[in-house]
Design a protein around this motif. Sequence first.
Motif, PDB file in Angstrom:
ATOM      1  N   CYS A 147       4.656 -41.054  -7.108  1.00 35.64           N
ATOM      2  CA  CYS A 147       3.551 -40.264  -7.438  1.00 35.64           C
ATOM      3  C   CYS A 147       3.371 -39.066  -6.439  1.00 35.64           C
ATOM      4  CB  CYS A 147       2.129 -40.919  -7.122  1.00 35.64           C
ATOM      5  SG  CYS A 147       1.769 -41.384  -5.480  1.00 35.64           S
ATOM      6  N   ILE A 148       2.734 -37.886  -6.852  1.00 36.79           N
ATOM      7  CA  ILE A 148       2.600 -36.922  -5.679  1.00 36.79           C
ATOM      8  C   ILE A 148       1.550 -36.976  -4.783  1.00 36.79           C
ATOM      9  CG2 ILE A 148       1.900 -34.576  -6.029  1.00 36.79           C
ATOM     10  CD1 ILE A 148       3.735 -34.232  -8.415  1.00 36.79           C
ATOM     11  N   ILE A 149       1.605 -36.636  -3.729  1.00 36.23           N
ATOM     12  CA  ILE A 149       0.569 -36.281  -2.628  1.00 36.23           C
ATOM     13  C   ILE A 149       0.093 -35.061  -2.492  1.00 36.23           C
ATOM     14  CG2 ILE A 149      -0.230 -36.620  -0.151  1.00 36.23           C
ATOM     15  CD1 ILE A 149       1.847 -38.879   0.055  1.00 36.23           C
ATOM     16  N   THR A 150      -1.416 -34.847  -2.726  1.00 39.29           N
ATOM     17  CA  THR A 150      -1.947 -33.638  -2.994  1.00 39.29           C
ATOM     18  C   THR A 150      -2.674 -33.421  -1.682  1.00 39.29           C
ATOM     19  OG1 THR A 150      -3.928 -34.374  -4.114  1.00 39.29           O
ATOM     20  CG2 THR A 150      -2.146 -33.810  -5.587  1.00 39.29           C
ATOM     21  N   THR A 151      -2.955 -31.981  -1.266  1.00 40.74           N
ATOM     22  CA  THR A 151      -3.805 -31.879  -0.159  1.00 40.74           C
ATOM     23  C   THR A 151      -4.584 -30.653  -0.752  1.00 40.74           C
ATOM     24  OG1 THR A 151      -3.899 -30.997   1.998  1.00 40.74           O
ATOM     25  CG2 THR A 151      -2.197 -30.214   0.637  1.00 40.74           C
ATOM     26  N   GLY A 152      -5.415 -29.942   0.336  1.00 38.28           N
ATOM     27  CA  GLY A 152      -6.382 -28.943  -0.364  1.00 38.28           C
ATOM     28  C   GLY A 152      -5.399 -27.702  -0.427  1.00 38.28           C
ATOM     29  N   PRO A 153      -6.149 -26.649  -0.895  1.00 42.70           N
ATOM     30  CA  PRO A 153      -5.381 -25.619  -1.352  1.00 42.70           C
ATOM     31  C   PRO A 153      -5.103 -24.414  -0.087  1.00 42.70           C
ATOM     32  CG  PRO A 153      -7.618 -25.107  -1.741  1.00 42.70           C
ATOM     33  CD  PRO A 153      -7.506 -26.378  -1.143  1.00 42.70           C
ATOM     34  N   ASN A 154      -3.854 -23.544  -0.234  1.00 43.44           N
ATOM     35  CA  ASN A 154      -3.927 -22.674   0.764  1.00 43.44           C
ATOM     36  C   ASN A 154      -4.287 -21.356  -0.051  1.00 43.44           C
ATOM     37  OD1 ASN A 154      -1.909 -21.913  -1.246  1.00 43.44           O
ATOM     38  ND2 ASN A 154      -0.157 -22.018  -0.219  1.00 43.44           N
ATOM     39  N   GLY A 155      -3.896 -19.854   0.803  1.00 43.23           N
ATOM     40  CA  GLY A 155      -4.612 -19.141   0.070  1.00 43.23           C
ATOM     41  C   GLY A 155      -4.190 -18.792  -1.277  1.00 43.23           C
ATOM     42  N   LEU A 156      -3.052 -18.901  -1.766  1.00 44.72           N
ATOM     43  CA  LEU A 156      -2.618 -18.597  -2.983  1.00 44.72           C
ATOM     44  C   LEU A 156      -3.121 -19.363  -4.000  1.00 44.72           C
ATOM     45  CD1 LEU A 156      -0.499 -17.055  -4.740  1.00 44.72           C
ATOM     46  CD2 LEU A 156       0.992 -18.914  -4.341  1.00 44.72           C
ATOM     47  N   MET A 157      -3.348 -20.612  -3.665  1.00 46.12           N
ATOM     48  CA  MET A 157      -4.058 -21.735  -4.563  1.00 46.12           C
ATOM     49  C   MET A 157      -5.234 -21.489  -4.736  1.00 46.12           C
ATOM     50  SD  MET A 157      -3.414 -23.987  -6.829  1.00 46.12           S
ATOM     51  CE  MET A 157      -1.582 -24.358  -6.717  1.00 46.12           C
ATOM     52  N   ALA A 158      -6.068 -21.307  -3.642  1.00 45.49           N
ATOM     53  CA  ALA A 158      -7.637 -21.364  -3.683  1.00 45.49           C
ATOM     54  C   ALA A 158      -8.231 -20.690  -4.733  1.00 45.49           C
ATOM     55  CB  ALA A 158      -8.105 -20.752  -2.034  1.00 45.49           C
ATOM     56  N   PRO A 159      -7.864 -19.516  -4.923  1.00 50.21           N
ATOM     57  CA  PRO A 159      -8.463 -19.016  -6.379  1.00 50.21           C
ATOM     58  C   PRO A 159      -8.372 -19.597  -7.672  1.00 50.21           C
ATOM     59  CG  PRO A 159      -7.355 -17.373  -4.952  1.00 50.21           C
ATOM     60  CD  PRO A 159      -6.991 -18.643  -4.687  1.00 50.21           C
ATOM     61  N   ILE A 160      -7.225 -20.634  -7.674  1.00 54.12           N
ATOM     62  CA  ILE A 160      -7.108 -21.060  -8.903  1.00 54.12           C
ATOM     63  C   ILE A 160      -7.610 -22.380  -8.907  1.00 54.12           C
ATOM     64  CG2 ILE A 160      -5.132 -21.833 -10.393  1.00 54.12           C
ATOM     65  CD1 ILE A 160      -5.466 -18.803  -9.859  1.00 54.12           C
ATOM     66  N   HIS A 161      -7.431 -23.326  -7.853  1.00 54.84           N
ATOM     67  CA  HIS A 161      -7.760 -24.897  -7.995  1.00 54.84           C
ATOM     68  C   HIS A 161      -8.058 -25.158  -6.416  1.00 54.84           C
ATOM     69  CE1 HIS A 161      -7.451 -28.980  -8.763  1.00 54.84           C
ATOM     70  NE2 HIS A 161      -7.607 -28.671 -10.155  1.00 54.84           N
ATOM     71  N   ASP A 162      -8.551 -26.440  -6.219  1.00 52.19           N
ATOM     72  CA  ASP A 162      -8.861 -26.750  -5.006  1.00 52.19           C
ATOM     73  C   ASP A 162      -8.070 -27.912  -4.560  1.00 52.19           C
ATOM     74  OD1 ASP A 162      -9.671 -29.121  -6.707  1.00 52.19           O
ATOM     75  OD2 ASP A 162     -11.689 -29.163  -6.043  1.00 52.19           O
ATOM     76  N   ARG A 163      -6.794 -28.254  -5.329  1.00 50.52           N
ATOM     77  CA  ARG A 163      -5.870 -29.073  -4.796  1.00 50.52           C
ATOM     78  C   ARG A 163      -4.626 -28.542  -5.015  1.00 50.52           C
ATOM     79  NH1 ARG A 163      -7.901 -32.459  -1.432  1.00 50.52           N
ATOM     80  NH2 ARG A 163      -5.946 -34.009  -1.649  1.00 50.52           N
ATOM     81  N   MET A 164      -3.633 -28.958  -4.265  1.00 56.61           N
ATOM     82  CA  MET A 164      -2.238 -28.400  -4.521  1.00 56.61           C
ATOM     83  C   MET A 164      -1.297 -29.752  -4.051  1.00 56.61           C
ATOM     84  SD  MET A 164      -1.276 -25.751  -1.569  1.00 56.61           S
ATOM     85  CE  MET A 164       0.138 -25.001  -2.308  1.00 56.61           C
ATOM     86  N   PRO A 165      -0.099 -29.806  -4.318  1.00 54.01           N
ATOM     87  CA  PRO A 165       0.959 -30.607  -4.147  1.00 54.01           C
ATOM     88  C   PRO A 165       1.341 -30.321  -2.620  1.00 54.01           C
ATOM     89  CG  PRO A 165       1.628 -29.686  -5.880  1.00 54.01           C
ATOM     90  CD  PRO A 165       0.649 -28.812  -5.658  1.00 54.01           C
ATOM     91  N   VAL A 166       1.535 -31.536  -1.861  1.00 52.38           N
ATOM     92  CA  VAL A 166       2.170 -31.371  -0.338  1.00 52.38           C
ATOM     93  C   VAL A 166       3.597 -30.873  -0.293  1.00 52.38           C
ATOM     94  CG1 VAL A 166       2.497 -32.475   2.026  1.00 52.38           C
ATOM     95  CG2 VAL A 166       0.419 -32.762   0.690  1.00 52.38           C
ATOM     96  N   ILE A 167       3.969 -29.648  -0.080  1.00 44.93           N
ATOM     97  CA  ILE A 167       5.105 -29.343  -0.013  1.00 44.93           C
ATOM     98  C   ILE A 167       5.728 -29.410   1.426  1.00 44.93           C
ATOM     99  CG2 ILE A 167       6.806 -27.364  -0.400  1.00 44.93           C
ATOM    100  CD1 ILE A 167       4.729 -26.388  -2.768  1.00 44.93           C
ATOM    101  N   LEU A 168       6.747 -30.078   1.727  1.00 42.03           N
ATOM    102  CA  LEU A 168       7.502 -30.308   2.850  1.00 42.03           C
ATOM    103  C   LEU A 168       8.283 -29.435   3.268  1.00 42.03           C
ATOM    104  CD1 LEU A 168       7.575 -34.274   2.864  1.00 42.03           C
ATOM    105  CD2 LEU A 168       5.866 -32.900   3.970  1.00 42.03           C
ATOM    106  N   SER A 169       8.477 -28.978   4.634  1.00 41.53           N
ATOM    107  CA  SER A 169       9.472 -28.291   5.353  1.00 41.53           C
ATOM    108  C   SER A 169      10.598 -29.130   5.493  1.00 41.53           C
ATOM    109  CB  SER A 169       9.108 -27.510   6.767  1.00 41.53           C
ATOM    110  OG  SER A 169       9.059 -28.702   7.567  1.00 41.53           O
ATOM    111  N   LYS A 170      11.891 -28.333   5.811  1.00 37.82           N
ATOM    112  CA  LYS A 170      12.949 -29.348   6.282  1.00 37.82           C
ATOM    113  C   LYS A 170      12.751 -30.205   7.335  1.00 37.82           C
ATOM    114  CE  LYS A 170      16.454 -25.950   4.725  1.00 37.82           C
ATOM    115  NZ  LYS A 170      16.759 -26.996   3.517  1.00 37.82           N
ATOM    116  N   GLU A 171      11.927 -29.891   8.274  1.00 37.18           N
ATOM    117  CA  GLU A 171      11.667 -30.982   9.255  1.00 37.18           C
ATOM    118  C   GLU A 171      10.956 -32.117   8.838  1.00 37.18           C
ATOM    119  OE1 GLU A 171      11.234 -27.605   9.437  1.00 37.18           O
ATOM    120  OE2 GLU A 171      13.050 -26.985  10.825  1.00 37.18           O
ATOM    121  N   GLY A 172       9.906 -31.523   8.006  1.00 34.37           N
ATOM    122  CA  GLY A 172       8.955 -32.640   7.656  1.00 34.37           C
ATOM    123  C   GLY A 172       9.684 -33.498   6.564  1.00 34.37           C
TER     124      GLY A 172
END
Length: 224
Positions: A147-172
Amino acid sequence: MCGRVTIQTPAVEIAREFGLAGIRSAIERPRFNLAPTQLMPVVANDGQRMLDAFRWGLIPSWAKDASIGNKLINARCETVAEKPSFRSALKRKRCLLLVDGFYEWKQSTKPKTPFFFHRKDRKPFAIAGLWEEWTAPDTGEVLRTCCIITTGPNGLMAPIHDRMPVILSKEGQEQWLRPEAMDAAQLQPLLVPCADDFLDSYEVARVVNSPTNDVPACIERLAA
């Protein structure tokens, strides 16, 4: 909620992009509208660093039947450490879901308007996920699910939806794939929105609304 993704990148390119040791199982063709219950490209924290394909929709090991997986496609980062369906997997069975895009629907329009989100360079990226291994009690069939883990929206997503997937950096990604058991306190700092400029998005046609439409037209930019 994240309920559709794309995987246009060939498996060999995904393996190379993420420095994987090899390919155990792969998605055989480009997917423009991959939906829950279908196979998703993953890397599990089993120490192997192999590209694999698990069914999207988590089935906890204690589940009596597989139908529960139809509901457990996303886990909210705020409650993932508390929910019985997810808390054990968070500690011990984490994975990366490797995709190159996903869809989200703008809630304020009627009907809802679909948007496609992707990296500006169109390369694949890693979504934080959980995985489980479930054995059917009647047949002995073993299913690996995710399953996918979701979090709150960033600035790009906020006008569209109140959730988005957690996208990990290389370190993450490195921390998420550690094979040992980890406490929620160690992992929660990773479960945040990605930077506003990491992704780009545009409106697409409602052909994507039906998961039976798995065609290139799903990702075509809708003319203004």
